[in-house]
Design an enzyme around this catalytic site. Sequence first.
Site, PDB file in Angstrom:
ATOM      1  N   GLU A  51       0.818  -1.216   0.000  1.00 35.35           N
ATOM      2  CA  GLU A  51       0.000   0.000   0.000  1.00 35.35           C
ATOM      3  C   GLU A  51       0.853   1.269   0.000  1.00 35.35           C
ATOM      4  O   GLU A  51       0.457   2.294  -0.568  1.00 35.35           O
ATOM      5  CB  GLU A  51      -0.940   0.011   1.209  1.00 35.35           C
ATOM      6  CG  GLU A  51      -2.050  -1.020   1.149  1.00 35.35           C
ATOM      7  CD  GLU A  51      -1.670  -2.352   1.784  1.00 35.35           C
ATOM      8  OE1 GLU A  51      -2.543  -3.234   1.907  1.00 35.35           O
ATOM      9  OE2 GLU A  51      -0.480  -2.511   2.159  1.00 35.35           O
ATOM     10  N   PHE A 113     -11.641  -7.010  14.077  1.00 34.87           N
ATOM     11  CA  PHE A 113     -10.529  -7.480  13.247  1.00 34.87           C
ATOM     12  C   PHE A 113     -10.215  -6.460  12.146  1.00 34.87           C
ATOM     13  O   PHE A 113     -11.102  -6.026  11.432  1.00 34.87           O
ATOM     14  CB  PHE A 113     -10.886  -8.830  12.606  1.00 34.87           C
ATOM     15  CG  PHE A 113      -9.837  -9.348  11.662  1.00 34.87           C
ATOM     16  CD1 PHE A 113      -8.601  -9.755  12.130  1.00 34.87           C
ATOM     17  CD2 PHE A 113     -10.079  -9.397  10.292  1.00 34.87           C
ATOM     18  CE1 PHE A 113      -7.623 -10.222  11.252  1.00 34.87           C
ATOM     19  CE2 PHE A 113      -9.113  -9.859   9.408  1.00 34.87           C
ATOM     20  CZ  PHE A 113      -7.886 -10.271   9.900  1.00 34.87           C
ATOM     21  N   GLN A 114      -8.970  -6.072  12.067  1.00 32.28           N
ATOM     22  CA  GLN A 114      -8.473  -5.099  11.096  1.00 32.28           C
ATOM     23  C   GLN A 114      -9.199  -3.758  11.186  1.00 32.28           C
ATOM     24  O   GLN A 114      -9.367  -3.053  10.197  1.00 32.28           O
ATOM     25  CB  GLN A 114      -8.528  -5.658   9.667  1.00 32.28           C
ATOM     26  CG  GLN A 114      -7.489  -6.751   9.437  1.00 32.28           C
ATOM     27  CD  GLN A 114      -7.282  -7.088   7.981  1.00 32.28           C
ATOM     28  OE1 GLN A 114      -8.167  -6.892   7.135  1.00 32.28           O
ATOM     29  NE2 GLN A 114      -6.110  -7.624   7.650  1.00 32.28           N
ATOM     30  N   LYS A 163     -17.503  -0.806   5.471  1.00 29.02           N
ATOM     31  CA  LYS A 163     -17.849  -1.781   4.433  1.00 29.02           C
ATOM     32  C   LYS A 163     -19.345  -1.811   4.125  1.00 29.02           C
ATOM     33  O   LYS A 163     -19.750  -1.917   2.963  1.00 29.02           O
ATOM     34  CB  LYS A 163     -17.371  -3.172   4.853  1.00 29.02           C
ATOM     35  CG  LYS A 163     -17.559  -4.226   3.772  1.00 29.02           C
ATOM     36  CD  LYS A 163     -16.974  -5.565   4.187  1.00 29.02           C
ATOM     37  CE  LYS A 163     -17.136  -6.604   3.075  1.00 29.02           C
ATOM     38  NZ  LYS A 163     -16.545  -7.913   3.462  1.00 29.02           N
ATOM     39  N   MET A 469      24.485   9.692   2.654  1.00 34.86           N
ATOM     40  CA  MET A 469      24.340  11.007   3.265  1.00 34.86           C
ATOM     41  C   MET A 469      24.606  10.948   4.764  1.00 34.86           C
ATOM     42  O   MET A 469      25.232  11.848   5.338  1.00 34.86           O
ATOM     43  CB  MET A 469      22.949  11.578   2.986  1.00 34.86           C
ATOM     44  CG  MET A 469      22.803  13.040   3.389  1.00 34.86           C
ATOM     45  SD  MET A 469      23.882  14.148   2.457  1.00 34.86           S
ATOM     46  CE  MET A 469      22.857  14.467   1.020  1.00 34.86           C
TER      47      MET A 469
END
Length: 556
Positions: A51, A113-114, A163, A469
């Site tokens: 993602e 969940f999630q 959802k 760097m």
Amino acid sequence: MKLTGAEILLECLLEQQVDTVFGYPGGAVLNIYDALYQYADRIRHIRTAHEQGAAHAADGYARSSGKTGVCIATSGPGATNLVTGLATAYMDSVPMVAITGNVARPLLGLDSFQEVDITGITMPVTKHNFLVREVGDLADTVREAFAIAQSGRKGPVLIDIPKDVTAAECEYTGREPLPPEDTPMPSERRMKAALELLMHSERPFIYAGGGVILSEAAGELHRLAAALDAPVACSLMCQGGYDQYDGRYVGMLGMHGTKTAALALHECDLLVAIGTRFSDRVTCNAGLFAKNCKVLHIDIDTAEFGKNVDAALRLRGNAREILAALLPALPQREHGDWMARITRWQREYPLVQSAPHPDAVTPKELLETLDALTGSEAILTTEVGQHQMWAAQFYRFRRPRQFITSGGLGTMGFGLGAAMGAQLANPGKQVVNIAGDGSFLMNANELSTAARYNIPLIELILNNGVLGMVRQWQKLFYENRFSHTTLEKPVDYELLAKAYGVPAYTIAERAQIEPVLRQALGEKGPVLVNCLIDMDQNVLPMVPAGAPVEDIILEM
């Protein structure tokens, strides 16, 4: 007509003329992905490897096109994986809309969940975010999100959709997109005061920031420099905002800027700062910055006025509109002696880079060869580190949206995703991601995405085996204690690329630079070039932290 929330979402994307979205499916966005299946002939979906890659790809799409980039992620870890990409876009004022799914409304707040409070998490790194609780609110929310992303100081907006909202049905009526909000012009009194400053300056110096590109003000900037007869420096975010073939261009200003730009700042009597927030990487020591001159600061965001640098006069508004209003009233100025001094400094202090031995590859020669082979027309994305600065120093950008980099947040792993987005937004352009080996390994998995969709980009790795760097700072300020900056990872980059189905080449010595780059530029799909450089090649010039811009190191 009655549609599901998921269908309404996609219809609203079509209203906004969105043709490409980047994302990764999951349970909370199943309804959206089912609708994407039905809309596949109208909206192209690019499934990234992660993602974060989707967010960076949407960002690169936006920066290179000026349109609003769009990414999609599921709830929980899918949504949190977008956060770095959102913060990257927020710091650099990039218009994006991120769409996340969440658990169904009855499960919100129950540690389901999630489930995660993504609107709470992203509040500090978005212009605005929404949690859509009713399907009847969805269409107007999407329209408002796109308007906010493009209004004023641009930036990312997040829409979180449970959802069950994407499954619910509602009447949908199409509408024209909401226009971005107008930014008011400064008062006539302030505009007259600005003209007075411009007309009475004898040693003017223009410093242009990323707002020049965001407001499409490059043409007005060029006309201002000619009318004012003044030198021009650009920030990292404004590379390409001024044609670098023009003799007035003196390079970047700041920590890794040119000696000429530093001297111009020290000697000028008026600094005209356009579309810049005066980052610490530019001012170095804000308390000592521009103390010998007056400052005219033009910016769209009042929060930037006086935050880092005080100004004699502040003009709040769209940079293009303000310059367009000033130019007709500004008589042609002539500053021959001042410009002669600028030209002399340019001759005396060119950007140079020595090689550790005659056959060694230097970043300067590599990037100047790439510049010559692409006619200064390529779009360059970068990761973050030494290679990023070398790309800004040695490739000659001619127009806006050619240079795409994470300036504010400094996100390693940004460039490859951004390169995919930039190429998909500009299918006729050559796109090259300039990477260090440390940054490349952050998101190397996106090579699989480039291969899957046959995205014709070049992944050019400046491979020095270290976090260059950070090592450079350790060398200067930590008595060569190279703590954990030598990578010592036994990675065969050619084999890694080929495992993803991507052809790869290696440049190990100077004689290979041009033929290998020519071969890579001739490929029809993605290609990786592993370029070996010395670990002690440094980015110079450099201003030490806390020092004034004028105290610039030319050699180490």
